[in-house]
Design an enzyme around this catalytic site. Structure first.
Site, PDB file in Angstrom:
ATOM      1  N   HIS A  84      14.336 -22.133   4.921  1.00  0.00           N
ATOM      2  CA  HIS A  84      15.530 -22.090   4.069  1.00  0.00           C
ATOM      3  C   HIS A  84      16.472 -23.209   4.519  1.00  0.00           C
ATOM      4  O   HIS A  84      17.088 -23.114   5.581  1.00  0.00           O
ATOM      5  CB  HIS A  84      16.168 -20.696   4.238  1.00  0.00           C
ATOM      6  CG  HIS A  84      17.433 -20.498   3.490  1.00  0.00           C
ATOM      7  ND1 HIS A  84      18.270 -19.422   3.725  1.00  0.00           N
ATOM      8  CD2 HIS A  84      18.024 -21.220   2.493  1.00  0.00           C
ATOM      9  CE1 HIS A  84      19.307 -19.491   2.918  1.00  0.00           C
ATOM     10  NE2 HIS A  84      19.193 -20.575   2.164  1.00  0.00           N
ATOM     11  N   MET A 130      20.418 -25.064   9.353  1.00  0.00           N
ATOM     12  CA  MET A 130      21.824 -25.315   8.985  1.00  0.00           C
ATOM     13  C   MET A 130      22.285 -26.617   9.641  1.00  0.00           C
ATOM     14  O   MET A 130      21.959 -26.876  10.806  1.00  0.00           O
ATOM     15  CB  MET A 130      22.714 -24.172   9.471  1.00  0.00           C
ATOM     16  CG  MET A 130      22.282 -22.798   8.978  1.00  0.00           C
ATOM     17  SD  MET A 130      23.499 -21.547   9.397  1.00  0.00           S
ATOM     18  CE  MET A 130      22.580 -20.037   9.044  1.00  0.00           C
ATOM     19  N   ASP A 177      18.629 -12.594   0.465  1.00  0.00           N
ATOM     20  CA  ASP A 177      18.891 -13.064   1.830  1.00  0.00           C
ATOM     21  C   ASP A 177      20.334 -12.798   2.226  1.00  0.00           C
ATOM     22  O   ASP A 177      21.254 -13.418   1.689  1.00  0.00           O
ATOM     23  CB  ASP A 177      18.574 -14.569   1.884  1.00  0.00           C
ATOM     24  CG  ASP A 177      18.684 -15.131   3.293  1.00  0.00           C
ATOM     25  OD1 ASP A 177      18.900 -14.358   4.242  1.00  0.00           O
ATOM     26  OD2 ASP A 177      18.557 -16.363   3.432  1.00  0.00           O
ATOM     27  N   MET A 200      19.669 -24.965   4.519  1.00  0.00           N
ATOM     28  CA  MET A 200      21.109 -24.943   4.205  1.00  0.00           C
ATOM     29  C   MET A 200      21.692 -26.255   4.711  1.00  0.00           C
ATOM     30  O   MET A 200      22.446 -26.309   5.688  1.00  0.00           O
ATOM     31  CB  MET A 200      21.767 -23.726   4.873  1.00  0.00           C
ATOM     32  CG  MET A 200      21.468 -22.430   4.127  1.00  0.00           C
ATOM     33  SD  MET A 200      21.796 -20.985   5.122  1.00  0.00           S
ATOM     34  CE  MET A 200      20.267 -20.895   6.029  1.00  0.00           C
ATOM     35  N   HIS A 243      11.177 -16.136   8.358  1.00  0.00           N
ATOM     36  CA  HIS A 243      12.241 -16.870   7.660  1.00  0.00           C
ATOM     37  C   HIS A 243      13.003 -17.729   8.670  1.00  0.00           C
ATOM     38  O   HIS A 243      13.464 -17.237   9.700  1.00  0.00           O
ATOM     39  CB  HIS A 243      13.181 -15.854   7.000  1.00  0.00           C
ATOM     40  CG  HIS A 243      14.236 -16.458   6.142  1.00  0.00           C
ATOM     41  ND1 HIS A 243      14.015 -16.837   4.830  1.00  0.00           N
ATOM     42  CD2 HIS A 243      15.539 -16.740   6.391  1.00  0.00           C
ATOM     43  CE1 HIS A 243      15.133 -17.323   4.306  1.00  0.00           C
ATOM     44  NE2 HIS A 243      16.082 -17.285   5.241  1.00  0.00           N
ATOM     45  N   SER A 260      14.376 -12.925   9.800  1.00  0.00           N
ATOM     46  CA  SER A 260      15.014 -14.220  10.041  1.00  0.00           C
ATOM     47  C   SER A 260      15.220 -14.416  11.539  1.00  0.00           C
ATOM     48  O   SER A 260      15.923 -13.644  12.194  1.00  0.00           O
ATOM     49  CB  SER A 260      16.366 -14.287   9.329  1.00  0.00           C
ATOM     50  OG  SER A 260      17.098 -15.376   9.857  1.00  0.00           O
ATOM     51  N   ASP A 308      16.136 -20.389   9.179  1.00  0.00           N
ATOM     52  CA  ASP A 308      17.400 -20.846   8.590  1.00  0.00           C
ATOM     53  C   ASP A 308      17.852 -22.161   9.216  1.00  0.00           C
ATOM     54  O   ASP A 308      18.366 -22.195  10.333  1.00  0.00           O
ATOM     55  CB  ASP A 308      18.477 -19.780   8.823  1.00  0.00           C
ATOM     56  CG  ASP A 308      18.229 -18.548   7.975  1.00  0.00           C
ATOM     57  OD1 ASP A 308      18.150 -18.689   6.743  1.00  0.00           O
ATOM     58  OD2 ASP A 308      18.107 -17.452   8.551  1.00  0.00           O
ATOM     59  N   MET A 343      21.240 -15.571  -2.510  1.00  0.00           N
ATOM     60  CA  MET A 343      22.047 -15.272  -1.325  1.00  0.00           C
ATOM     61  C   MET A 343      22.875 -14.022  -1.618  1.00  0.00           C
ATOM     62  O   MET A 343      23.629 -13.972  -2.591  1.00  0.00           O
ATOM     63  CB  MET A 343      22.976 -16.441  -0.985  1.00  0.00           C
ATOM     64  CG  MET A 343      22.279 -17.716  -0.536  1.00  0.00           C
ATOM     65  SD  MET A 343      21.093 -17.494   0.807  1.00  0.00           S
ATOM     66  CE  MET A 343      22.096 -16.742   2.098  1.00  0.00           C
TER      67      MET A 343
HETATM   68  C1  DX5 Z   1      22.448 -16.638   6.225  1.00  0.00           C
HETATM   69  C2  DX5 Z   1      20.956 -16.816   6.381  1.00  0.00           C
HETATM   70  C3  DX5 Z   1      20.221 -15.561   6.528  1.00  0.00           C
HETATM   71  C4  DX5 Z   1      20.568 -14.754   7.741  1.00  0.00           C
HETATM   72  C5  DX5 Z   1      20.532 -13.328   7.317  1.00  0.00           C
HETATM   73  O1  DX5 Z   1      23.042 -17.820   5.875  1.00  0.00           O
HETATM   74  O2  DX5 Z   1      20.416 -17.497   5.273  1.00  0.00           O
HETATM   75  O3  DX5 Z   1      18.812 -15.763   6.456  1.00  0.00           O
HETATM   76  O4  DX5 Z   1      19.710 -14.942   8.833  1.00  0.00           O
HETATM   77  O5  DX5 Z   1      20.989 -12.566   8.340  1.00  0.00           O
HETATM   78  P1  DX5 Z   1      21.296 -11.021   8.193  1.00  0.00           P
HETATM   79  O6  DX5 Z   1      20.013 -10.365   7.795  1.00  0.00           O
HETATM   80  O7  DX5 Z   1      21.753 -10.664   9.558  1.00  0.00           O
HETATM   81  O8  DX5 Z   1      22.374 -10.868   7.148  1.00  0.00           O
HETATM   82 ZN    ZN Z   2      18.177 -17.585   5.064  1.00  0.00          ZN
END
Ligand code: DX5
Ligand code: ZN
Length: 220
Positions: free
Chosen positions: A70, A41, A177, A72, A37, A12, A39, A141
């Site tokens: 992903h 947000m 994840d 969010m 990956h 990620s 993320d 998650m």
């Molecule tokens: C959290 C994200 C993850 C995050 C995971 O909301 O969806 O993808 O990057 O990070 P680690 O591997 O550090 O827990």
């Molecule tokens: Zn993620």
């Protein structure tokens, strides 16, 4: 249980050094990453704001690996087209953010992409039952979404097993994840997960290749 040859590791970018993105992504790719990956947000569905489709488009130019996006974000349906145009290969929406999940999944698949659904730790796997035939990937998650570097939630392991049971008619990817490390990976692999997202564990390590391979071959 999946053999390590079938396990994919998806670093990620959230935990990478964004000041040297090209180098970070190339090191992850050379280290054996299978997917990247990303993320997204929005500051509403989760408190932080990260990046949008234009950032994904930039990453698209830096790697040939599939981009695992992903979302969010609230109302993800409104943004599917822009992430398709940005070059995503997989788009994952959250069940909790998507009252019209059936339609959202249809529209991702109509564009020829893989359609994923993410579930927060408190959301039951059974919520997916009515839309199983539209799902290519379930992202469980294993932390509450929003931040990297959190601790793995142990009750997630049972949800991986439940997901595997629910999808008996077609094979899907089961992604986990959050909080994935060479230690925590073993239990979820054992339960049936085949894509392991890892941010801090990979980008926070001194040797991406060694960490990616330790996650892939993690055993209980
Ligand atoms: C959290 C994200 C993850 C995050 C995971 O909301 O969806 O993808 O990057 O990070 P680690 O591997 O550090 O827990
Ligand atoms: Zn993620």
């Amino acid at each position: 249980m999946n053999s390590s040859a079938n396990i994919k590791v998806a670093p990620s970018v959230l935990a990478a050094d964004w000041g040297s993105l090209e180098n970070e992504i190339s090191k992850a790719e050379q280290g054996g990453a299978d997917l990247i990956h990303l993320d997204v947000m929005d500051g509403h569905f989760v408190p932080p704001i990260t990046f949008g489709a234009s950032f994904v488009k930039t990453i698209r130019k830096l790697t040939k690996l599939p981009l695992d996006v992903h979302l969010m974000i609230e109302k993800p349906d409104l943004h599917i087209d822009s992430f398709v145009e940005a070059g995503a290969d997989i788009i994952t929406v959250h069940q909790e953010a998507c009252p019209h999940l059936h339609r959202a999944l249809q529209s991702i698949k109509e564009k020829g992409l893989k359609a994923g659904v993410a579930l927060n730790p408190s959301t039951p796997v059974s919520f997916l039952r009515p839309v199983t035939e539209l799902i290519d990937l379930v992202c469980l998650m294993t932390v509450n979404p929003g931040w990297g570097g959190q601790s793995f939630i142990e009750t997630s392991v049972e949800k991986v097993a439940e997901t595997k049971k629910l999808f008996t008619n077609h094979s899907i990817d089961i992604e986990v994840d959050g909080g994935i490390t060479p230690k925590t990976a073993a239990k979820v692999i054992q339960a049936g997960a085949n894509i392991l997202v890892a941010g801090t564990a990979v980008f926070g390590s001194g040797d991406y290749q060694a960490t990616i391979s330790a996650i892939r071959s993690s055993k209980t």
